[in-house]
Design an enzyme around this catalytic site. Structure first.
Site, short mmCIF file in Angstrom:
data_model
loop_
_atom_site.label_atom_id
_atom_site.label_comp_id
_atom_site.label_asym_id
_atom_site.label_seq_id
_atom_site.Cartn_x
_atom_site.Cartn_y
_atom_site.Cartn_z
N GLY A 13 11.31 -4.44 25.79
CA GLY A 13 10.02 -4.94 25.30
C GLY A 13 9.42 -5.91 26.31
N GLY A 14 9.70 -5.67 27.59
CA GLY A 14 9.29 -6.62 28.64
C GLY A 14 7.85 -6.45 29.09
CB SER A 16 3.34 -6.66 25.57
OG SER A 16 4.26 -6.23 24.59
N GLY A 17 3.82 -9.61 25.36
CA GLY A 17 4.22 -10.69 24.46
C GLY A 17 5.38 -11.54 24.95
CB ILE A 18 8.37 -12.69 23.05
CG1 ILE A 18 7.59 -13.44 21.96
CG2 ILE A 18 9.71 -13.37 23.35
CD1 ILE A 18 8.22 -13.34 20.56
N GLY A 19 8.51 -10.77 25.60
CA GLY A 19 9.29 -10.20 26.70
C GLY A 19 8.65 -10.46 28.05
CB SER A 139 12.17 -12.30 12.69
OG SER A 139 11.04 -12.71 11.93
CE1 TYR A 152 10.02 -7.15 12.82
CE2 TYR A 152 10.00 -9.07 11.38
CZ TYR A 152 9.95 -8.52 12.65
OH TYR A 152 9.84 -9.34 13.75
N1 LIG Z 1 5.25 -12.48 17.40
C1 LIG Z 1 5.93 -12.99 16.39
O1 LIG Z 1 5.39 -13.77 15.58
C2 LIG Z 1 7.40 -12.67 16.24
C3 LIG Z 1 8.13 -13.40 15.28
C4 LIG Z 1 9.48 -13.14 15.12
C5 LIG Z 1 10.10 -12.17 15.91
N2 LIG Z 1 9.37 -11.47 16.82
C6 LIG Z 1 10.07 -10.45 17.61
O2 LIG Z 1 9.79 -10.62 18.98
C7 LIG Z 1 9.97 -9.37 19.66
C8 LIG Z 1 8.83 -9.18 20.63
O3 LIG Z 1 7.62 -9.01 19.91
P1 LIG Z 1 6.22 -9.60 20.38
O4 LIG Z 1 5.76 -10.53 19.33
O5 LIG Z 1 6.31 -10.05 21.79
O6 LIG Z 1 5.28 -8.32 20.21
P2 LIG Z 1 4.82 -7.18 21.21
O7 LIG Z 1 3.93 -7.72 22.26
O8 LIG Z 1 4.32 -6.08 20.33
O9 LIG Z 1 6.18 -6.74 21.91
C9 LIG Z 1 7.04 -5.72 21.45
C10 LIG Z 1 7.50 -4.95 22.67
O10 LIG Z 1 8.55 -4.06 22.30
C11 LIG Z 1 8.32 -2.82 22.95
N3 LIG Z 1 8.93 -1.76 22.16
C12 LIG Z 1 8.65 -1.43 20.87
N4 LIG Z 1 9.40 -0.39 20.50
C13 LIG Z 1 10.16 -0.05 21.56
C14 LIG Z 1 11.13 0.96 21.80
N5 LIG Z 1 11.46 1.85 20.85
N6 LIG Z 1 11.73 1.02 23.01
C15 LIG Z 1 11.39 0.15 23.98
N7 LIG Z 1 10.48 -0.83 23.82
C16 LIG Z 1 9.88 -0.92 22.62
C17 LIG Z 1 6.80 -2.68 23.03
O11 LIG Z 1 6.40 -1.84 24.10
P3 LIG Z 1 6.04 -0.27 23.87
O12 LIG Z 1 5.18 -0.19 22.64
O13 LIG Z 1 5.36 0.14 25.15
O14 LIG Z 1 7.35 0.41 23.70
C18 LIG Z 1 6.39 -4.12 23.30
O15 LIG Z 1 6.33 -4.38 24.69
C19 LIG Z 1 10.11 -8.31 18.56
O16 LIG Z 1 11.47 -7.94 18.41
C20 LIG Z 1 9.62 -9.03 17.33
O17 LIG Z 1 10.20 -8.52 16.16
C21 LIG Z 1 8.05 -11.70 17.00
#
Ligand SMILES: NC(=O)c1ccc[n+]([C@@H]2O[C@H](COP(=O)([O-])OP(=O)(O)OC[C@H]3O[C@@H](n4cnc5c(N)ncnc54)[C@H](OP(=O)(O)O)[C@@H]3O)[C@@H](O)[C@H]2O)c1
Length: 250
Positions: A13-14, A16-19, A139, A152
Site C-alpha cells: 500500500g506504498g 498512497s496515504g500512510i504507506g 486501526s 473491517y
Molecule cells: N486513514 C485512516 O483513517 C486509517 C485509520 C486506521 C487504519 N488505517 C489503515 O491504514 C492503511 C493505509 O490506508 P490509508 O488510509 O493510507 O488509505 P489509502 O491511501 O487508500 O491506502 C491504501 C493502500 O493500500 C493499497 N491496497 C489496497 N488493496 C491492496 C491489495 N489487495 N494489494 C496491494 N495493495 C493494496 C492501495 O493501493 P491500490 O488500490 O493501488 O492497490 C493503497 O495504496 C490501511 O490498512 C487502513 O486500513 C487507515
C-alpha cells in the site's frame, strides 16, 4: 549516517496515504523502499513524487494473492538482495451495516486485510535479515466499535493479534514485530468513509485533540518502531490517534 542508511524496507500500500508518507520518511533517513500496490499507475506516480531513482522499486501486486507476493520477493531479491524491514500496510475499508454486508465484500476485505498481511510477512521471511523489524497496520476500530464497521474491524483485530504470536515466533532471529494503530488519518480511504463535511465534523468531534491525523504522524511512529531506538520493543501496539480510542472529548 542515519538508522536506515542502505537498509531496504518493503511497504505494501506504498502508493498512497500512510504507506507513501512512510516511504518519504524512510527515504529521508537513507533507506531504499519497495512499494507494492495493485495499481501500476498509482505506483508510477508515487515513484515520480518520491524522486529517489534506484532507491525506489515499485511492484504492482495484489497482497491477497500469494503468487503475487512470491513475485514481489523475487524482485526484492534481484534488486536489493534482502530486506531490513516490512511495513504491512495495504488495506481496504468496508463501510456497511451488518445487514448489507455481502459474501463477496466480506471475502475481499478478509483476503486483503488479514490474509494479505499474514502472507506479506510470511513470504518476506526468506529475504528478511536477522535483526530486522516488521510493523503491521491495525486501526482504532479494534478498540471502539462503530455500527458500519463489523467486518473491517474484525480483520484489524486479527491483524492486531499477530504481533503477539509472531514476536516470539521470530525472536530467535532477532526480528521484532509490532503494530501501529491509527485513528482518523486524512487519506483517500478516510475520504471514502467520510465524504462530506458534516460527516467529517462528526468524526472530528470524537477526537480529543480536535483534529485529524496526517499520514506523516503514522509514518513517524512506523519509522520509530522499525528503528534501533525500538530495539527492546516487540509484540506491541503503538496507538497514534489523538486520544480517540482511549477517551472521550472534554
Ligand atoms: N486513514 C485512516 O483513517 C486509517 C485509520 C486506521 C487504519 N488505517 C489503515 O491504514 C492503511 C493505509 O490506508 P490509508 O488510509 O493510507 O488509505 P489509502 O491511501 O487508500 O491506502 C491504501 C493502500 O493500500 C493499497 N491496497 C489496497 N488493496 C491492496 C491489495 N489487495 N494489494 C496491494 N495493495 C493494496 C492501495 O493501493 P491500490 O488500490 O493501488 O492497490 C493503497 O495504496 C490501511 O490498512 C487502513 O486500513 C487507515
Amino acid at each position: 549516517m542515519t538508522d536506515f542508511d542502505g537498509k531496504t524496507v518493503l511497504i505494501t500500500g506504498g502508493g498512497s496515504g500512510i504507506g507513501l508518507a512512510t516511504a518519504k520518511r524512510l527515504l529521508a533517513e537513507g533507506a531504499n523502499v519497495v512499494l507494492v500496490g495493485r495499481s501500476a499507475e498509482r505506483l508510477d506516480a508515487a515513484a515520480k513524487e518520491l524522486d529517489a531513482g534506484e532507491r525506489v522499486l515499485t511492484v504492482a501486486a495484489d497482497v491477497s494473492r500469494t503468487a503475487d507476493l512470491d513475485g514481489v520477493i523475487a524482485q526484492v531479491r534481484a534488486r536489493f538482495g534482502s530486506l531490513y524491514g516490512v511495513f504491512a500496510n495495504a488495506g481496504v475499508g468496508l463501510n456497511a451495516r451488518t445487514a448489507d454486508v455481502t459474501e463477496e465484500g466480506f471475502d475481499e476485505v478478509v483476503a486483503i486485510n488479514f490474509k494479505g498481511t499474514f502472507f506479506t510477512v510470511q513470504k518476506a521471511l526468506s529475504v528478511l535479515e536477522d535483526g530486522g523489524s516488521v510493523v503491521l497496520n491495525a486501526s482504532w476500530l479494534v478498540h471502539r466499535g462503530m455500527g458500519a464497521g463489523s467486518v473491517y474491524a474484525a480483520t484489524k483485530a486479527a491483524v492486531l493479534n499477530l504481533p503477539r504470536t509472531l514476536a516470539p515466533d521470530l525472536a530467535e532471529r532477532g526480528i521484532r514485530v509490532n503494530a501501529v494503530t491509527p485513528g482518523h488519518i486524512h487519506t483517500e480511504m478516510f475520504d471514502m468513509v467520510a465524504p462530506v463535511e458534516p460527516v467529517k465534523e462528526y468524526f472530528r468531534s470524537q477526537v480529543p485533540v480536535g483534529a485529524f491525523g496526517k499520514p506523516g504522524d503514522i509514518a513517524d511512529a512506523v519509522a520509530f518502531l522499525l528503528s534501533s531506538r525500538a530495539a527492546y520493543i516487540t509484540g506491541q501496539e503503538l496507538v497514534v490517534d489523538g486520544g480517540l480510542s482511549g477517551s472521550v472529548p472534554a
